[in-house]
Design an enzyme around this catalytic site. Structure first.
Site, PDB file in Angstrom:
ATOM      1  N   HIS A 111       0.813  -1.216   0.000  1.00  0.00           N
ATOM      2  CA  HIS A 111       0.000   0.000   0.000  1.00  0.00           C
ATOM      3  C   HIS A 111       0.845   1.263   0.000  1.00  0.00           C
ATOM      4  O   HIS A 111       0.340   2.351  -0.265  1.00  0.00           O
ATOM      5  CB  HIS A 111      -0.984   0.001   1.177  1.00  0.00           C
ATOM      6  CG  HIS A 111      -0.391   0.326   2.512  1.00  0.00           C
ATOM      7  ND1 HIS A 111       0.071  -0.635   3.384  1.00  0.00           N
ATOM      8  CD2 HIS A 111      -0.184   1.512   3.134  1.00  0.00           C
ATOM      9  CE1 HIS A 111       0.523  -0.060   4.481  1.00  0.00           C
ATOM     10  NE2 HIS A 111       0.387   1.243   4.353  1.00  0.00           N
ATOM     11  N   ASP A 164      -0.101  -7.481   1.239  1.00  0.00           N
ATOM     12  CA  ASP A 164       0.447  -6.128   1.339  1.00  0.00           C
ATOM     13  C   ASP A 164       1.980  -6.148   1.365  1.00  0.00           C
ATOM     14  O   ASP A 164       2.601  -5.903   2.403  1.00  0.00           O
ATOM     15  CB  ASP A 164      -0.109  -5.467   2.604  1.00  0.00           C
ATOM     16  CG  ASP A 164       0.146  -3.981   2.667  1.00  0.00           C
ATOM     17  OD1 ASP A 164       0.437  -3.392   1.616  1.00  0.00           O
ATOM     18  OD2 ASP A 164       0.040  -3.419   3.776  1.00  0.00           O
ATOM     19  N   SER A 261       4.361   2.548   8.129  1.00  0.00           N
ATOM     20  CA  SER A 261       4.001   1.536   7.144  1.00  0.00           C
ATOM     21  C   SER A 261       5.197   1.140   6.296  1.00  0.00           C
ATOM     22  O   SER A 261       5.985   1.985   5.869  1.00  0.00           O
ATOM     23  CB  SER A 261       2.897   2.055   6.226  1.00  0.00           C
ATOM     24  OG  SER A 261       1.674   2.140   6.905  1.00  0.00           O
TER      25      SER A 261
END
Length: 321
Positions: A111, A164, A261
């Site tokens: 992502h 992901d 992230s």
């Protein structure tokens, strides 16, 4: 050396007058994105973390580890910062983390990299402080897992990424030194030994220290307990949204957060080197009860990672978005 931070006023127009993005050797040459006289926030394209960071910069607004502490010198040397190529300041440019798994390969979250071109991104490594000099590299290729997607089917968990995982290859390999080294990926036998409640793992990042906060210049780390898939899938948590390709960790007031992230979740077995267990992914807020941090499980994608590093141009061996 990175140039001084551009003052808030006129950032958008200045960013568009800097030229084309290029990195020569380890020197950062700042340039502009493909735009006209001025880039506006509504013209931005790329992954959600990239757009959020760019918009914050262009609008001159304030900018991610919860309950963490500054890392000790000489530790977590595989941590990388993925940055917007045309934003001068390393702190302002940081939008996601990553881990160095080979001199020219960075492992990160899908992502973070969706809808981005190599020229959109630079990779910085070899420093625990984004305000100081570091090795910077331009990006050769971005590979996002072929089955990366957003799952909108779970009401409790909300929209969240699945599969992901992504890889970033730089043109010039990073130089290993006392401040930078690559991290090995955990294997299945070792992973089986950590799948116990409260087994301590470590998350690191340059992300916000509170929800909606700004990224920090200094790298932070936090020790978080492993959380079983059964616990993470309870109705009060994520209600069966956690798949075999995910691993949960965290507790109240100790968690990863936005800006972290793509960074590594690691394990340091007794008398052994550190290994990467997961990739910081998603979660409901940061550090709140029953809403643990959800990470991409490295062992589920290890074969894909290795295949893409060995044969990045072979779509049969390395399928991608």
């Amino acid at each position: 050396m990175m140039p001084d931070i551009i003052p808030p006023r006129g950032r958008a127009s200045i960013a568009c007058k800097l030229g084309e993005v290029a990195l020569v050797c380890s020197t950062l040459l700042l340039t502009r994105p493909a735009c006209g006289d001025e880039l506006t926030a509504d013209q931005l394209k790329g992954s959600a973390p990239y757009i959020e960071t760019a918009r914050r910069y262009l609008q001159s607004s304030e900018q991610k580890i919860i309950g963490g502490n500054p890392v000790s010198p000489g530790t977590h040397k595989w941590q990388t910062s993925l940055q917007i190529s045309w934003v001068p300041s390393g702190v302002d440019a940081h939008f996601c983390g990553g881990s160095l798994i080979a001199p020219d390969w960075i492992l990160t979250a899908g992502h973070c990299m969706e809808d981005l071109k190599p020229t959109d991104v630079r990779v910085v490594a070899g420093t625990p402080d984004l305000g100081k000099r570091a090795q910077a590299r331009s990006v050769r290729r971005i590979i996002v897992h072929e089955k990366y997607a957003t799952d909108n089917s779970n009401v409790v968990a909300g929209p969240h990424p699945v599969n992901d995982v992504a890889l970033v290859q730089v043109f010039k390999p990073f130089e290993m030194n006392a401040q930078l080294q690559q991290i090995p990926l955990i294997d299945t036998p070792l992973e089986a030994t950590i799948a116990q409640p409260n087994r301590e793992l470590t998350a690191t990042g340059f992300g916000a220290t509170k929800v909606g906060g700004k990224p920090v210049a200094g790298l932070l780390s936090v020790d978080v307990p492993f959380v079983s898939r059964e616990t993470c899938n309870r109705p009060q948590s994520y209600d069966h949204a956690i798949t075999d390709g995910m691993i949960c960790a965290g507790e109240v007031n100790k968690d990863s957060c936005q800006g972290d992230s793509g960074g590594p979740l690691t394990y340091h077995p007794l008398n052994d080197d550190v290994v990467q267990v997961g990739i910081v992914g998603w979660g409901d807020k940061c550090g709140v009860q029953n809403k643990y941090g959800v990470h991409t499980r490295v062992t589920s994608y290890r074969n894909w990672i290795v295949a893409c590093m060995v044969s990045p141009g072979d779509l049969a061996k390395c399928p991608r978005k």
